[in-house]
Scaffold this active site. Structure first.
Site, short mmCIF file in Angstrom:
data_model
loop_
_atom_site.label_atom_id
_atom_site.label_comp_id
_atom_site.label_asym_id
_atom_site.label_seq_id
_atom_site.Cartn_x
_atom_site.Cartn_y
_atom_site.Cartn_z
N LYS A 31 88.59 38.61 0.84
CA LYS A 31 87.49 39.57 0.63
C LYS A 31 86.37 39.29 1.63
CE LYS A 31 89.02 39.98 -4.09
NZ LYS A 31 88.79 40.52 -5.40
N HIS A 76 93.82 48.73 -2.75
CA HIS A 76 93.15 47.71 -3.57
C HIS A 76 92.10 48.41 -4.44
CE1 HIS A 76 90.73 44.33 -4.87
NE2 HIS A 76 91.77 43.56 -4.60
N GLU A 111 98.01 44.38 -10.09
CA GLU A 111 96.70 43.76 -10.28
C GLU A 111 95.92 44.52 -11.34
OE1 GLU A 111 95.08 41.26 -6.83
OE2 GLU A 111 94.47 43.31 -6.51
N GLY A 142 89.52 35.22 -5.21
CA GLY A 142 88.51 34.15 -5.19
C GLY A 142 89.08 32.79 -4.80
#
Ligand code: PGA
Length: 242
Positions: free
Chosen positions: A10, A87, A159, A223
């Site tokens: 990201k 996404h 996801e 993350g």
């Protein structure tokens, strides 16, 4: 068991942190199953060190008058080999539609780059028991009019949007069921098995449990893919050969 690991960094890392990250990652012995999507400004730094590198998103337009965007020709020209498409952060913040995702997939395939298609339901859709319906619609839209030859080059990442960045993940049974639902769709329509990943709050603490789920070919990691210690721990736990 060797799982495919895709790190979606990201916009977490600053320039000096990327140097540290690359130095740490270079210590890992086996990176053959690890794909990195850094911020586009850092991609060439990863490519220079031979990491399998791709983008977090691409433009649906060809190179040219497209301010602020990254064309598929451009990412190919620096040696990128894949891109995420669809996404949920692109879909919710940049209004990407499923038709846009379909266009991006076609163009990536034309340039022989691998699309990693993200699908998954929101919290409201999950609460309304619509997970399968939503995932099915997304698969149908994103893969519209593609052939078996095309679809076998695509990686699919399930996801759930409510799990991204929240630390909350579905139960193993839920993940197993939806992954097998996606696999059945691919098998029934394209007669191939597909490569299907799970993404959403994957971290070093839940990876052992996730690794016990049947049918998960790997993980799309957000993350934790920007924290070198966590990322290496996950890679190592997904590298063991049985
Ligand atoms: P997360 O993100 O691992 O931080 O939940 C996953 C993703 O958005 O791909």
């Amino acid at each position: 068991m060797k799982k495919l690991i895709v790190g979606n960094q990201k916009s977490y890392l600053k320039s000096n942190e990327v140097n540290d990250f690359i130095a740490g990652l270079r210590m890992v012995k086996d990176l053959s199953h690890v794909l990195i999507c850094p911020s586009s400004i850092y991609m060439e730094r990863y490519i220079k060190h031979n990491f399998i590198t791709g983008c977090q998103d691409v433009s649906k337009y060809p190179s040219g008058a497209d301010t602020g965007e990254l064309s598929i020709e451009q990412i190919k020209s620096i040696g990128a080999s894949f891109s995420l498409v669809g996404h949920s952060e692109q879909r919710s913040r940049k209004n990407e539609t499923i038709e846009d995702t379909n266009i991006k997939i076609r163009q990536l395939l034309e340039e022989e780059l691998v699309p990693i298609l993200c699908v998954g339901e929101s919290k409201a859709e999950r609460d309304a028991n619509k997970t399968e319906e939503v995932v099915l619609n997304e698969l149908q839209g994103a893969l519209d009019d593609l052939s078996t030859k095309d679809v076998e080059k695509i990686i699919i990442a399930y996801e759930p949007i409510w799990s991204i960045g929240t630390g909350i993940i579905p139960t193993n049974d839920e993940i197993e069921n939806i992954i097998s639902f996606i696999r059945e769709y691919i098998e029934d329509n394209y007669h191939i098995s597909g490569i299907i990943l799970y993404g959403g709050s994957v971290n070093p603490h839940n990876i052992d449990t996730l690794n016990t789920i049947d049918g998960v070919d790997g993980y799309l990691i957000g993350g934790a893919s920007s924290k070198i210690d966590e990322f290496i721990e996950i890679i190592n736990k997904c590298t063991k050969e049985e």
